[in-house]
Design an enzyme around this catalytic site. Structure first.
Site, PDB file in Angstrom:
ATOM      1  N   LEU B  33      49.443  -1.014  34.605  1.00 11.97           N
ATOM      2  CA  LEU B  33      50.362  -2.134  34.820  1.00 11.97           C
ATOM      3  C   LEU B  33      51.553  -2.101  33.862  1.00 11.97           C
ATOM      4  O   LEU B  33      51.423  -1.745  32.690  1.00 11.97           O
ATOM      5  CB  LEU B  33      49.599  -3.449  34.659  1.00 11.97           C
ATOM      6  CG  LEU B  33      48.374  -3.577  35.563  1.00 11.97           C
ATOM      7  CD1 LEU B  33      47.627  -4.875  35.246  1.00 11.97           C
ATOM      8  CD2 LEU B  33      48.761  -3.527  37.031  1.00 11.97           C
ATOM      9  N   HIS B  34      52.705  -2.478  34.379  1.00  8.82           N
ATOM     10  CA  HIS B  34      53.928  -2.594  33.576  1.00  8.82           C
ATOM     11  C   HIS B  34      54.568  -3.951  33.875  1.00  8.82           C
ATOM     12  O   HIS B  34      54.011  -4.757  34.649  1.00  8.82           O
ATOM     13  CB  HIS B  34      54.874  -1.429  33.870  1.00  8.82           C
ATOM     14  CG  HIS B  34      55.164  -1.237  35.338  1.00  8.82           C
ATOM     15  ND1 HIS B  34      55.800  -2.185  36.100  1.00  8.82           N
ATOM     16  CD2 HIS B  34      54.886  -0.204  36.174  1.00  8.82           C
ATOM     17  CE1 HIS B  34      55.913  -1.745  37.335  1.00  8.82           C
ATOM     18  NE2 HIS B  34      55.354  -0.547  37.423  1.00  8.82           N
ATOM     19  N   HIS B  37      54.683  -5.188  37.505  1.00  9.94           N
ATOM     20  CA  HIS B  37      53.448  -5.816  37.991  1.00  9.94           C
ATOM     21  C   HIS B  37      53.278  -7.223  37.424  1.00  9.94           C
ATOM     22  O   HIS B  37      52.865  -8.154  38.120  1.00  9.94           O
ATOM     23  CB  HIS B  37      52.220  -4.992  37.570  1.00  9.94           C
ATOM     24  CG  HIS B  37      52.167  -3.610  38.124  1.00  9.94           C
ATOM     25  ND1 HIS B  37      52.372  -2.501  37.353  1.00  9.94           N
ATOM     26  CD2 HIS B  37      51.921  -3.165  39.387  1.00  9.94           C
ATOM     27  CE1 HIS B  37      52.250  -1.420  38.106  1.00  9.94           C
ATOM     28  NE2 HIS B  37      51.978  -1.782  39.337  1.00  9.94           N
ATOM     29  N   GLN B 149      59.890  -5.731  45.142  1.00  8.66           N
ATOM     30  CA  GLN B 149      61.068  -5.244  45.872  1.00  8.66           C
ATOM     31  C   GLN B 149      61.345  -3.776  45.520  1.00  8.66           C
ATOM     32  O   GLN B 149      62.025  -3.074  46.254  1.00  8.66           O
ATOM     33  CB  GLN B 149      62.275  -6.125  45.537  1.00  8.66           C
ATOM     34  CG  GLN B 149      63.598  -5.684  46.097  1.00  8.66           C
ATOM     35  CD  GLN B 149      63.635  -5.657  47.616  1.00  8.66           C
ATOM     36  OE1 GLN B 149      62.854  -6.332  48.288  1.00  8.66           O
ATOM     37  NE2 GLN B 149      64.531  -4.841  48.159  1.00  8.66           N
TER      38      GLN B 149
END
Lengths: 282, 282
Positions: B33-34, B37, B149
């Site tokens: 995760l970054h 996220h 997006q």
């Protein structure tokens, strides 16, 4: 009983009933209801708080040159029958409501289970079935959905789809309902003329003959299939589409007849393609 | 926060929460995760009673020779980040839990929307995505599902799938999160060496250049694409996969730049394929 034509309205209604904790039952049909359908409806009525019957002749499960245009329809009669069974909602969408312009999303169960038997003579048929059933499951959000054993391959495929896509739906199989003389109930029986109607009994006769052979100890798949073929050929103009003896669970091939076995066949009587089947436990 | 590994356990839990009227939010991820996220998670936390984050590196959306085996994974770090955001459940199934032996059911959005852009260089990728997302929707039964997006084509396809299969799920698009210098957040950025990391900025530079040209009145699709190409080629070893200017709504081709327009590109920087995009309203 209310008739709903819009998917969004049906879904909103059902979401509200679910919030109240109601158990929802769905009986998907193409209409022109007979005693086989009504057995599904009665089962749903006995098991669920809310019963939805969908009536939709699904164009994408018919192939080129099949009977989509002439498939029998009689909504008024259907609705009367369903009122008598105390059905709560009939979902009856137009084709454009289910497949608006530009529609291109499909659900497909791949492999032998969809490519053999009815899948071989009706390519794309089961993709049309699994797609419309997925849509109906999302629109009606049933806890239980009811399918007839008459379409044994269809219900086996739907069970696999439900399991593999993790649908929160339980599939209930309901046994075949037959006319007094043994002909399996089908909306397509209306296509038969009196002579064909009589000759159509050959399907059930072939199944019962096979059942008897197996009860007597016969275990050879090919032999029993040949015996079934002999019975069908007693109607000279009958055209066999397939005769199969497969594992009931997944329609897999059998080396010999043992376990839960499905005897299934499709035969053209005149212009009408009929299917029938029998489950045998060995 | 609880970590759930079984689909049936997750589904049973969620069904109970839904009976209590809880609003469920799902953030599907492949982990590692970054901040991108985490923007999805924060949005879900703000909108829903119950937040589920799924962590599953989905093998069927990777092609032959792609990076499934080396895709970065760090469950422990991921779980710490999600605890800090007060996530309720992490759904973390094994591959065999999602795709048991004999698995063969797929959900596919057909047509140009899935065959162009990332679909052209990654055949089968979006079929893998729509299949796993369908499964996750059935397992977690979200009212809202959150997508970035950053994967503009993916979220557009998922919106079409949800609409056409009548999923009772609302899709929430969350804007791209960028590093301070403009690089779009991606788990794959970890593959970049320091030189590549610097050169990777060329994607965003090309998008901003195009945005400026359009703001100045340029409406010619091919001209703007050529201008973007010139920017990318300032990194001589960069390999352009695609540069596209399409209708944002359905990724359809444009005669000229007008309406809601998506500028999108995929470029290989060394061995790492990066994607980025920008929405422009004309």
């Amino acid at each position: 009983m209310r008739v709903i034509e819009r998917a969004s309205e049906m879904q909103t209604l059902v979401l509200n009933y679910k919030k109240e904790g109601k158990i929802i039952g769905l009986v998907p049909t193409m209409g022109y209801l007979h005693a086989g359908h009504m057995a599904l409806v009665k089962k749903a009525r006995a098991m669920c708080d809310l019963v939805i019957v969908s009536i939709f002749v699904n164009p994408i499960q018919f192939g080129q040159g099949e009977d989509f245009d002439i498939y029998p329809r009689d909504l008024e009669r259907d609705l009367k029958l369903l009122i008598d069974e105390e059905v709560d909602f009939v979902f009856h969408p137009a084709v454009g409501e289910m497949y608006p312009p530009g529609y291109s999303t499909y659900v497909e169960v791949e492999g032998e289970i969809t490519s053999k038997m009815c899948g071989a003579s009706r390519p794309g048929h089961f993709r049309g079935v699994t797609t419309v059933v997925s849509k109906l499951f999302h629109i009606c959000l049933p806890d239980y959905a009811f399918f007839g054993q008459k379409d044994a391959q269809q219900v086996t495929i739907i069970e696999k789809m439900v399991r593999e896509l993790n649908f929160p739906v339980k599939i209930v199989r309901v046994p075949i309902v037959r006319e007094e003389d043994g002909l399996a109930m089908s909306s397509r029986n209306v296509y038969l003329n009196p002579q064909e109607r009589e000759d159509a009994l050959v399907l059930y006769r072939a199944l019962k003959h096979a059942e008897k052979l197996i009860a007597e100890g016969e275990r050879d798949v090919d032999f029993v299939k040949q015996e079934m073929e002999k019975v069908i050929k007693m109607v000279p103009y009958a055209v066999i589409d397939y005769i199969e003896i497969v594992r009931a669970e997944d329609l897999g091939a059998l080396d010999k007849i043992e376990g839960q076995v499905l005897l299934a066949l499709a035969v053209k009587i005149g212009k009408t393609r009929l299917i029938d089947n029998l489950l045998v436990e060995v």
